[in-house]
Design a protein around this motif. Structure first.
Motif, PDB file in Angstrom:
ATOM      1  N   LEU A  76      36.911  11.536  36.782  1.00 14.65           N
ATOM      2  CA  LEU A  76      38.116  10.790  37.131  1.00 14.65           C
ATOM      3  C   LEU A  76      39.104  11.659  37.891  1.00 14.65           C
ATOM      4  O   LEU A  76      39.473  11.364  39.008  1.00 14.65           O
ATOM      5  CB  LEU A  76      38.777  10.228  35.868  1.00 14.65           C
ATOM      6  N   CYS A  77      39.565  12.728  37.252  1.00 13.47           N
ATOM      7  CA  CYS A  77      40.540  13.633  37.854  1.00 13.47           C
ATOM      8  C   CYS A  77      40.748  14.799  36.897  1.00 13.47           C
ATOM      9  O   CYS A  77      40.161  14.835  35.816  1.00 13.47           O
ATOM     10  CB  CYS A  77      41.867  12.921  38.136  1.00 13.47           C
ATOM     11  N   LYS A  99      32.143   1.951  39.548  1.00 10.70           N
ATOM     12  CA  LYS A  99      31.186   0.921  39.966  1.00 10.70           C
ATOM     13  C   LYS A  99      31.000  -0.135  38.872  1.00 10.70           C
ATOM     14  O   LYS A  99      30.676  -1.279  39.165  1.00 10.70           O
ATOM     15  CB  LYS A  99      29.849   1.543  40.362  1.00 10.70           C
ATOM     16  N   ASP A 100      31.250   0.231  37.605  1.00 15.74           N
ATOM     17  CA  ASP A 100      31.104  -0.701  36.483  1.00 15.74           C
ATOM     18  C   ASP A 100      32.368  -1.509  36.217  1.00 15.74           C
ATOM     19  O   ASP A 100      32.371  -2.397  35.383  1.00 15.74           O
ATOM     20  CB  ASP A 100      30.747   0.051  35.188  1.00 15.74           C
ATOM     21  N   GLY A 101      33.484  -1.174  36.863  1.00 20.11           N
ATOM     22  CA  GLY A 101      34.740  -1.866  36.613  1.00 20.11           C
ATOM     23  C   GLY A 101      35.930  -0.936  36.717  1.00 20.11           C
ATOM     24  O   GLY A 101      35.816   0.221  37.103  1.00 20.11           O
ATOM     25  N   SER A 102      37.076  -1.442  36.322  1.00 17.25           N
ATOM     26  CA  SER A 102      38.344  -0.721  36.435  1.00 17.25           C
ATOM     27  C   SER A 102      38.767  -0.199  35.066  1.00 17.25           C
ATOM     28  O   SER A 102      38.670  -0.907  34.065  1.00 17.25           O
ATOM     29  CB  SER A 102      39.391  -1.689  36.996  1.00 17.25           C
ATOM     30  N   ILE A 103      39.242   1.047  35.036  1.00 11.89           N
ATOM     31  CA  ILE A 103      39.753   1.649  33.804  1.00 11.89           C
ATOM     32  C   ILE A 103      41.084   2.320  34.113  1.00 11.89           C
ATOM     33  O   ILE A 103      41.463   2.461  35.279  1.00 11.89           O
ATOM     34  CB  ILE A 103      38.772   2.665  33.183  1.00 11.89           C
ATOM     35  N   GLN A 112      40.093  -2.415  25.090  1.00 15.91           N
ATOM     36  CA  GLN A 112      38.793  -1.775  24.868  1.00 15.91           C
ATOM     37  C   GLN A 112      38.861  -0.305  25.266  1.00 15.91           C
ATOM     38  O   GLN A 112      39.039   0.019  26.439  1.00 15.91           O
ATOM     39  CB  GLN A 112      37.703  -2.479  25.677  1.00 15.91           C
ATOM     40  N   PRO A 113      38.719   0.602  24.279  1.00 13.87           N
ATOM     41  CA  PRO A 113      38.769   2.030  24.609  1.00 13.87           C
ATOM     42  C   PRO A 113      37.527   2.471  25.382  1.00 13.87           C
ATOM     43  O   PRO A 113      36.460   1.859  25.258  1.00 13.87           O
ATOM     44  CB  PRO A 113      38.825   2.724  23.246  1.00 13.87           C
ATOM     45  N   VAL A 114      37.683   3.499  26.179  1.00 12.27           N
ATOM     46  CA  VAL A 114      36.586   4.072  26.951  1.00 12.27           C
ATOM     47  C   VAL A 114      36.410   5.514  26.503  1.00 12.27           C
ATOM     48  O   VAL A 114      37.374   6.281  26.478  1.00 12.27           O
ATOM     49  CB  VAL A 114      36.888   4.012  28.472  1.00 12.27           C
ATOM     50  N   ASP A 115      35.194   5.874  26.122  1.00 11.42           N
ATOM     51  CA  ASP A 115      34.919   7.252  25.717  1.00 11.42           C
ATOM     52  C   ASP A 115      35.040   8.170  26.928  1.00 11.42           C
ATOM     53  O   ASP A 115      34.558   7.847  28.020  1.00 11.42           O
ATOM     54  CB  ASP A 115      33.509   7.371  25.133  1.00 11.42           C
ATOM     55  N   TYR A 116      35.676   9.294  26.712  1.00  7.61           N
ATOM     56  CA  TYR A 116      35.812  10.270  27.791  1.00  7.61           C
ATOM     57  C   TYR A 116      35.528  11.663  27.256  1.00  7.61           C
ATOM     58  O   TYR A 116      35.531  11.907  26.054  1.00  7.61           O
ATOM     59  CB  TYR A 116      37.209  10.202  28.415  1.00  7.61           C
ATOM     60  N   THR A 142      35.940  13.154  32.472  1.00  9.99           N
ATOM     61  CA  THR A 142      34.782  12.359  32.850  1.00  9.99           C
ATOM     62  C   THR A 142      34.613  11.258  31.811  1.00  9.99           C
ATOM     63  O   THR A 142      35.032  11.391  30.673  1.00  9.99           O
ATOM     64  CB  THR A 142      33.491  13.202  32.925  1.00  9.99           C
ATOM     65  N   VAL A 143      33.992  10.151  32.220  1.00 14.07           N
ATOM     66  CA  VAL A 143      33.775   9.038  31.314  1.00 14.07           C
ATOM     67  C   VAL A 143      32.299   8.672  31.286  1.00 14.07           C
ATOM     68  O   VAL A 143      31.570   8.907  32.242  1.00 14.07           O
ATOM     69  CB  VAL A 143      34.601   7.792  31.719  1.00 14.07           C
ATOM     70  N   SER A 144      31.900   8.080  30.162  1.00  7.71           N
ATOM     71  CA  SER A 144      30.567   7.503  30.078  1.00  7.71           C
ATOM     72  C   SER A 144      30.619   6.158  30.782  1.00  7.71           C
ATOM     73  O   SER A 144      31.671   5.681  31.174  1.00  7.71           O
ATOM     74  CB  SER A 144      30.181   7.318  28.600  1.00  7.71           C
ATOM     75  N   SER A 145      29.495   5.496  30.887  1.00 11.04           N
ATOM     76  CA  SER A 145      29.501   4.176  31.512  1.00 11.04           C
ATOM     77  C   SER A 145      30.249   3.185  30.629  1.00 11.04           C
ATOM     78  O   SER A 145      30.363   3.372  29.417  1.00 11.04           O
ATOM     79  CB  SER A 145      28.072   3.702  31.770  1.00 11.04           C
ATOM     80  N   LEU A 146      30.768   2.142  31.252  1.00  4.68           N
ATOM     81  CA  LEU A 146      31.516   1.123  30.528  1.00  4.68           C
ATOM     82  C   LEU A 146      30.530   0.310  29.750  1.00  4.68           C
ATOM     83  O   LEU A 146      30.599  -0.495  29.052  1.00  4.68           O
ATOM     84  CB  LEU A 146      32.326   0.253  31.474  1.00  4.68           C
TER      85      LEU A 146
END
Length: 106
Positions: free
Chosen positions: A4-5, A21-25, A90-94, A102-106
């Motif tokens: 991500l950054c 590519k899987d969506g917006s976070i 919905q939380p996103v694992d990072y 970095t993040v895992s896939s959604l």
């Protein structure tokens, strides 16, 4: 895993959105801690931000949905005001390595 950054690219008490590519976070940094969520309101499934990287209320203390004003706690994504009261973002694992988010896939 998408990068991500750098964590320093997000100021404390602010937010930043990302298109994957899987969506917006989006990520919120509060008191040096990072919280990452899927950019989708549990009420209507609409994106939360009203402008680029604008996910917080005027006081930068809560996440706010631009569509109907629902308010969510930054720390766990719980809706505390609005039509989706009691529901959660919905939380996103990072992962954080050498300051890079970095993040895992959604």
């Amino acid at each position: 895993m998408p990068k991500l950054c750098h964590i320093d690219d997000i100021a404390d008490d602010s937010s930043k959105g990302f298109e994957l590519k899987d969506g917006s976070i989006f990520a919120v940094k509060k008191d040096g801690q990072l919280f990452v969520y899927k950019n989708s309101c549990p009420h209507l499934g609409v994106e939360l931000n009203w402008q680029e990287d604008q996910f917080l209320d005027m006081d930068n203390t809560l996440i706010q949905c631009s569509t109907h004003g629902a308010l969510f706690l930054i720390e766990d994504g719980q809706c505390v005001a609005g039509p989706c009261m009691g529901e959660y973002l919905q939380p996103v694992d990072y992962h954080l390595e050498d300051g890079v988010i970095t993040v895992s896939s959604l």
